[in-house]
Design a protein around this motif. Structure first.
Motif, mmCIF file in Angstrom:
data_model
loop_
_atom_site.group_PDB
_atom_site.id
_atom_site.type_symbol
_atom_site.label_atom_id
_atom_site.label_comp_id
_atom_site.label_asym_id
_atom_site.label_seq_id
_atom_site.Cartn_x
_atom_site.Cartn_y
_atom_site.Cartn_z
ATOM 1 N N GLN A 40 0.821 -1.204 0.000
ATOM 2 C CA GLN A 40 0.000 0.000 0.000
ATOM 3 C C GLN A 40 0.856 1.255 0.000
ATOM 4 O OE1 GLN A 40 -2.335 -1.027 3.539
ATOM 5 N NE2 GLN A 40 -4.044 -1.648 2.235
ATOM 6 N N LEU A 41 0.269 2.334 -0.497
ATOM 7 C CA LEU A 41 0.895 3.649 -0.440
ATOM 8 C C LEU A 41 0.599 4.246 0.927
ATOM 9 C CD1 LEU A 41 2.329 6.071 -1.818
ATOM 10 C CD2 LEU A 41 0.064 6.798 -2.635
ATOM 11 N N ILE A 42 1.639 4.533 1.683
ATOM 12 C CA ILE A 42 1.477 5.064 3.037
ATOM 13 C C ILE A 42 1.816 6.549 3.017
ATOM 14 C CG2 ILE A 42 2.132 4.829 5.452
ATOM 15 C CD1 ILE A 42 0.731 2.359 4.225
ATOM 16 N N VAL A 43 0.855 7.351 3.449
ATOM 17 C CA VAL A 43 1.010 8.801 3.486
ATOM 18 C C VAL A 43 0.623 9.282 4.881
ATOM 19 C CG1 VAL A 43 0.347 11.003 2.459
ATOM 20 C CG2 VAL A 43 0.430 8.941 1.028
ATOM 21 N N ASP A 44 1.530 9.965 5.527
ATOM 22 C CA ASP A 44 1.303 10.450 6.895
ATOM 23 C C ASP A 44 0.882 9.320 7.829
ATOM 24 O OD1 ASP A 44 1.916 13.008 5.987
ATOM 25 O OD2 ASP A 44 -0.167 13.479 5.521
ATOM 26 N N GLY A 45 1.498 8.171 7.628
ATOM 27 C CA GLY A 45 1.295 7.044 8.534
ATOM 28 C C GLY A 45 0.115 6.158 8.233
ATOM 29 N N ARG A 46 -0.675 6.502 7.215
ATOM 30 C CA ARG A 46 -1.888 5.721 6.923
ATOM 31 C C ARG A 46 -1.945 5.338 5.442
ATOM 32 N NH1 ARG A 46 -3.650 9.995 9.986
ATOM 33 N NH2 ARG A 46 -4.439 11.073 8.143
ATOM 34 N N PRO A 47 -2.596 4.210 5.127
ATOM 35 C CA PRO A 47 -2.784 3.860 3.713
ATOM 36 C C PRO A 47 -3.583 4.942 2.990
ATOM 37 C CG PRO A 47 -3.255 1.974 5.111
ATOM 38 C CD PRO A 47 -3.122 3.156 6.021
ATOM 39 N N PHE A 48 -3.170 5.234 1.774
ATOM 40 C CA PHE A 48 -3.813 6.265 0.971
ATOM 41 C C PHE A 48 -4.223 5.648 -0.359
ATOM 42 C CE2 PHE A 48 -4.186 9.800 -1.909
ATOM 43 C CZ PHE A 48 -4.603 10.873 -1.139
ATOM 44 N N LEU A 49 -5.502 5.762 -0.700
ATOM 45 C CA LEU A 49 -5.997 5.286 -1.993
ATOM 46 C C LEU A 49 -6.128 6.485 -2.931
ATOM 47 C CD1 LEU A 49 -8.776 2.728 -0.963
ATOM 48 C CD2 LEU A 49 -6.373 2.302 -1.494
ATOM 49 N N ILE A 50 -5.418 6.429 -4.035
ATOM 50 C CA ILE A 50 -5.466 7.514 -5.015
ATOM 51 C C ILE A 50 -6.735 7.388 -5.848
ATOM 52 C CG2 ILE A 50 -4.388 8.436 -7.104
ATOM 53 C CD1 ILE A 50 -1.685 7.727 -5.913
ATOM 54 N N LEU A 51 -7.644 8.324 -5.652
ATOM 55 C CA LEU A 51 -8.825 8.461 -6.506
ATOM 56 C C LEU A 51 -8.528 9.680 -7.381
ATOM 57 C CD1 LEU A 51 -11.567 7.901 -3.766
ATOM 58 C CD2 LEU A 51 -10.647 6.219 -5.381
ATOM 59 N N GLY A 52 -7.876 9.419 -8.500
ATOM 60 C CA GLY A 52 -7.259 10.507 -9.238
ATOM 61 C C GLY A 52 -7.754 10.685 -10.648
ATOM 62 N N GLY A 53 -7.068 11.567 -11.322
ATOM 63 C CA GLY A 53 -7.303 11.815 -12.734
ATOM 64 C C GLY A 53 -6.070 12.438 -13.333
ATOM 65 N N GLU A 54 -5.739 12.023 -14.561
ATOM 66 C CA GLU A 54 -4.565 12.578 -15.242
ATOM 67 C C GLU A 54 -4.996 13.674 -16.205
ATOM 68 O OE1 GLU A 54 -0.986 11.379 -18.338
ATOM 69 O OE2 GLU A 54 -1.916 9.794 -17.136
ATOM 70 N N LEU A 55 -4.290 14.798 -16.127
ATOM 71 C CA LEU A 55 -4.559 15.919 -17.020
ATOM 72 C C LEU A 55 -4.090 15.622 -18.439
ATOM 73 C CD1 LEU A 55 -3.265 18.762 -14.693
ATOM 74 C CD2 LEU A 55 -5.665 18.183 -15.105
ATOM 75 N N HIS A 56 -4.626 16.365 -19.397
ATOM 76 C CA HIS A 56 -4.070 16.352 -20.741
ATOM 77 C C HIS A 56 -2.617 16.827 -20.687
ATOM 78 C CE1 HIS A 56 -7.556 15.245 -23.117
ATOM 79 N NE2 HIS A 56 -8.309 16.078 -22.430
ATOM 80 N N ASN A 57 -1.846 16.476 -21.715
ATOM 81 C CA ASN A 57 -0.395 16.647 -21.702
ATOM 82 C C ASN A 57 0.066 18.059 -21.344
ATOM 83 O OD1 ASN A 57 -0.035 14.516 -24.642
ATOM 84 N ND2 ASN A 57 -0.399 13.964 -22.521
ATOM 85 N N SER A 58 -0.608 19.070 -21.866
ATOM 86 C CA SER A 58 -0.081 20.436 -21.747
ATOM 87 C C SER A 58 -0.865 21.313 -20.777
ATOM 88 C CB SER A 58 -0.058 21.100 -23.129
ATOM 89 O OG SER A 58 0.739 20.342 -24.026
ATOM 90 N N SER A 59 -1.875 20.762 -20.130
ATOM 91 C CA SER A 59 -2.745 21.587 -19.277
ATOM 92 C C SER A 59 -1.969 22.288 -18.173
ATOM 93 C CB SER A 59 -3.852 20.732 -18.678
ATOM 94 O OG SER A 59 -4.679 20.204 -19.690
ATOM 95 N N SER A 60 -1.105 21.545 -17.486
ATOM 96 C CA SER A 60 -0.440 22.101 -16.312
ATOM 97 C C SER A 60 0.774 22.949 -16.658
ATOM 98 C CB SER A 60 -0.017 20.977 -15.367
ATOM 99 O OG SER A 60 0.879 20.084 -16.010
ATOM 100 N N SER A 61 1.008 23.235 -17.935
ATOM 101 C CA SER A 61 2.106 24.133 -18.300
ATOM 102 C C SER A 61 1.753 25.590 -18.044
ATOM 103 C CB SER A 61 2.482 23.943 -19.772
ATOM 104 O OG SER A 61 1.409 24.321 -20.625
ATOM 105 N N SER A 62 0.480 25.847 -17.711
ATOM 106 C CA SER A 62 0.028 27.214 -17.448
ATOM 107 C C SER A 62 -0.728 27.254 -16.127
ATOM 108 C CB SER A 62 -0.880 27.713 -18.574
ATOM 109 O OG SER A 62 -1.571 28.889 -18.189
#
Length: 534
Positions: A40-62
Motif C-alpha cells: 500500500q501507499l502510506i502517506v502520513d502514517g496511513r494507507p492512501f488510496l489515489i482516486l485521481g485523474g490525469e490531465l491532458h499533456n499540456s494543461s499544467s504548463s500554465s
C-alpha cells in the motif's frame, strides 16, 4: 558549577534540531509498504488510496489555465491530480532551473486539499522526445538520436550517456526542490519517470552505437537474473530463453534468437538501464515512490507499432534486472480486456497502480475492480478535465469510495475483499469468503435485468458482509455445515468512519430474502447479515 559560554550555541542548536528530527521520524515521506496481503501507499502514517485523474499533456504548463480547474476536479471527488511536468520548462537553459511552475502547482493543489503525482516528461514521452529542452534537441552529436531505416528520428537514443547524465541531473534538482518545498505537506505522493518509453517505427535502434551493443555479449547482470529468477519469470520470457538453449552468455541474437523479440529485449535493457539511473539520482535527493508507465501492446502486435522496449509484462523482468530504483511498473490501460491486463501487471513483486485509463462509465466501474480484486492503491483516468461533472458516473464512484477508503485499505491488507465488473459477456463471478461461496450475478427482478453491474464486497465479521456498487445481486451457499439464509439487509453510509444505517431492505429490495440486491439505478452501500439453519 559553571556553563561554558562557547558551548551555548551548540546546545541551543541541538535543542532546536531535536523537534525537526522527531517530526521527520513521525511523519516520513510517502512510501510503499507491505501490509498483510497488500502493498500500500502510506502517506502520513496511513494507507492512501489515489482516486485521481490525469490531465491532458499540456494543461499544467500554465498556472492561469489550471487555476479554475482545481476546485472543479476536487468537486468530482478527486483526491489526487496526475499532472505532467516537462524538462523543457524546468531547465529551459542548461544548468539554469526554473521551479516557478512546480511551486505554483503545489500551491494550487493545497488550496483545495488535493495531492499531486508528477509525470517527469523528459527524454521520452509516448516513445518520442518532444518534451526535451531545445538545447538537447538541437545537439544531436552530444545527445544522439535513434536511427531507423538509415535516418535519425526524433527519439533520443538510450545509448546516449550525456543524455542520461543531463536528464538525471535535472531530475535530481527537481526532486531536491520538491523535498525542500513539500517534505512537510506531502502534497506530492509519487513521481512517474518518463512516459511510455520505447522505439516507435522500428523494432530497435539501428544507430552505430546501438548496433555495436547489439552484437556485444548480453550483460551478465541480465543472464544472472534470468538464472536466479527462472521459476518466477514471465512465461513468454522464460519460453523464449528456453527455446534458444537457456544460454548464459552470447550476443542478444544468440541468447534470445534472431527475431524481433531479441530486438525488444535489447531495447528494454537499455531503456531500463537509463531510467533506473535517472530514478536513482532522483531518489537520492528525495525518496518517494517512483514508477514507469507502459503503452500496452496488442498480443499480436509487433514491437515498433508500440514503443519497443517499454515495460510490457513480458519484459518487466528485464527492467528489474537493470536496477531496483523503480518501485513499480504500471499499465496505461485502454484495452477492453481490463481484468486480464490488471493481472499481468499485479505480481507479487509489483503492486497495481492504474495511472492512465478510461474515465466515464467504464472508469466508474473499473475502479471497483482495481481496488477490490487487485488490491490496487490508485486509479486515474486520462484527460480528466474533459469530463468534469460532479454528478457523473466517475464522480459518484469516487464519492462513495472515498468514504470507504479506510475500510478498503484494511480489507486489502486482510485479504477479505473482492471487486468485480459484470456485463452480458461476463454476467457472474463466484468468490469464497468466510467459509461461504458468494455467487454474484447481474441483478434481475420482476422481469427487469441490469445491463451492467459492478462493486466490491468485504467480509466484515461472522455472518456479516459490507458491499457497495450497483446492478448486481449476491446469493450465499455454505461450503459445509448448516444452510444459510439472509437475516437482514440494511442500506447506509459511512460518515467520518462511522456507519450510519438507513432503511431495512427485507422486502422487494432483497427479493423477499432470495438475494442481496444492488439495483442498477444508483450506487448503494449496504450491509447484510446471515443466519444458519438445519
Amino acid at each position: 558549577m559553571r556553563t561554558r559560554v562557547d558551548l551555548l550555541p551548540v546546545f541551543l542548536l541541538s535543542v532546536a534540531f531535536v523537534p525537526a528530527v522527531l517530526l521527520a521520524q513521525q511523519n516520513p515521506a510517502p512510501h510503499l509498504e507491505k501490509r498483510g496481503s497488500a502493498t500500500q501507499l502510506i502517506v502520513d502514517g496511513r494507507p492512501f488510496l489515489i482516486l485521481g485523474g490525469e490531465l491532458h499533456n499540456s494543461s499544467s504548463s500554465s498556472l492561469d489555465y489550471m487555476k479554475p480547474l482545481w476546485p472543479e476536479l476536487a468537486g468530482m471527488g478527486l483526491d489526487t491530480v496526475v499532472t505532467p511536468l516537462s524538462w523543457e520548462l524546468v531547465e529551459p537553459n542548461e544548468g539554469k532551473y526554473d521551479f516557478t511552475l512546480v511551486d505554483g502547482l503545489l500551491d494550487q493543489a493545497r488550496q483545495v486539499h488535493t495531492r499531486i503525482v508528477f509525470l517527469w516528461l523528459a527524454s521520452w514521452k509516448n516513445g518520442m522526445s518532444s518534451y526535451a529542452p531545445a538545447w538537447v534537441k538541437q545537439d544531436t552529436r552530444r545527445f544522439p538520436r535513434v536511427v531507423e531505416n538509415g535516418a535519425e528520428v526524433e527519439i533520443l537514443s538510450p545509448q546516449g550517456t550525456a543524455t542520461q547524465e543531463a536528464d538525471a541531473r535535472a531530475f535530481a534538482a527537481l526532486m531536491q526542490h520538491i523535498k525542500e518545498a513539500d517534505s512537510r505537506d506531502h502534497t506530492v505522493l509519487m513521481m512517474q519517470v518518463e512516459n511510455e518509453v520505447g522505439v516507435l517505427g522500428d523494432t530497435r535502434d539501428h544507430s552505430a552505437g546501438a548496433n555495436r551493443a547489439f552484437s556485444a555479449p548480453v550483460p551478465a547482470e541480465l543472464t544472472h537474473y534470468l538464472q536466479v529468477h527462472r521459476e518466477s519469470l514471465y512465461p513468454m520470457l522464460r519460453e523464449l530463453w528456453d527455446a534458444n538453449g537457456d544460454k548464459t552468455s552470447g550476443t542478444w541474437a544468440e541468447v534470445f534468437g534472431d527475431t524481433y523479440r531479441a530486438d525488444e529485449l535489447f531495447m528494454a535493457w537499455h531503456y531500463a538501464h537509463f531510467i533506473q539511473a535517472v530514478t536513482a539520482r532522483g531518489k537520492a535527493a528525495y525518496d518517494i515512490p517512483m514508477y514507469v508507465n507502459t503503452w500496452l501492446a496488442g498480443d499480436d502486435t509487433t514491437p515498433g507499432n508500440y514503443p519497443s522496449g517499454g515495460p510490457e509484462p513480458w519484459v518487466v523482468d528485464v527492467w528489474k534486472a537493470a536496477g531496483n530504483a523503480i518501485d513499480l511498473y504500471s499499465p496505461d490501460l485502454y484495452d477492453p480486456n481490463f481484468a486480464l491486463w490488471c493481472k499481468r501487471y499485479h505480481r507479487a513483486d509489483n503492486p497495481l497502480f492504474m495511472p492512465e485509463t478510461r474515465g466515464g462509465a467504464a472508469g466508474a466501474a473499473n475502479v471497483f475492480y482495481v481496488l477490490g480484486e487487485e488490491a490496487g492503491f490508485g486509479f486515474s483516468p486520462f484527460g480528466i478535465e474533459s469530463e468534469i461533472d460532479a454528478k457523473g458516473d466517475l464522480a459518484a464512484s469516487y464519492m462513495l469510495l472515498a468514504k470507504l477508503s479506510p475500510l478498503i485499505a484494511q480489507h486489502q491488507s486482510d485479504g477479505t475483499i473482492h471487486g468485480f465488473v459484470l456485463d452480458h459477456g461476463h454476467p457472474s463471478v463466484d468468490f469464497t469468503m468466510s467459509g461461504d461461496t458468494l455467487h454474484i450475478t447481474l441483478d434481475e427482478i420482476f422481469g427487469s435485468h441490469s445491463e451492467t453491474g459492478y462493486g466490491i464486497v468485504m467480509a466484515t465479521g461472522p455472518d456479516e458482509f459490507l458491499g457497495a456498487g450497483k446492478g448486481f445481486r449476491v446469493s450465499f451457499a455454505p461450503r459445509s455445515g448448516k444452510q444459510v439464509g439472509i437475516a437482514a439487509v440494511d442500506e447506509g453510509s459511512f460518515e467520518d468512519g462511522k456507519w450510519i444505517p438507513g432503511r431495512r431492505l427485507n422486502g422487494d429490495e432483497n427479493d423477499q430474502g432470495k438475494g442481496w440486491r444492488f439495483d442498477s439505478r444508483q450506487l448503494k452501500t449496504e450491509k447484510v447479515t446471515l443466519y444458519r439453519f438445519e
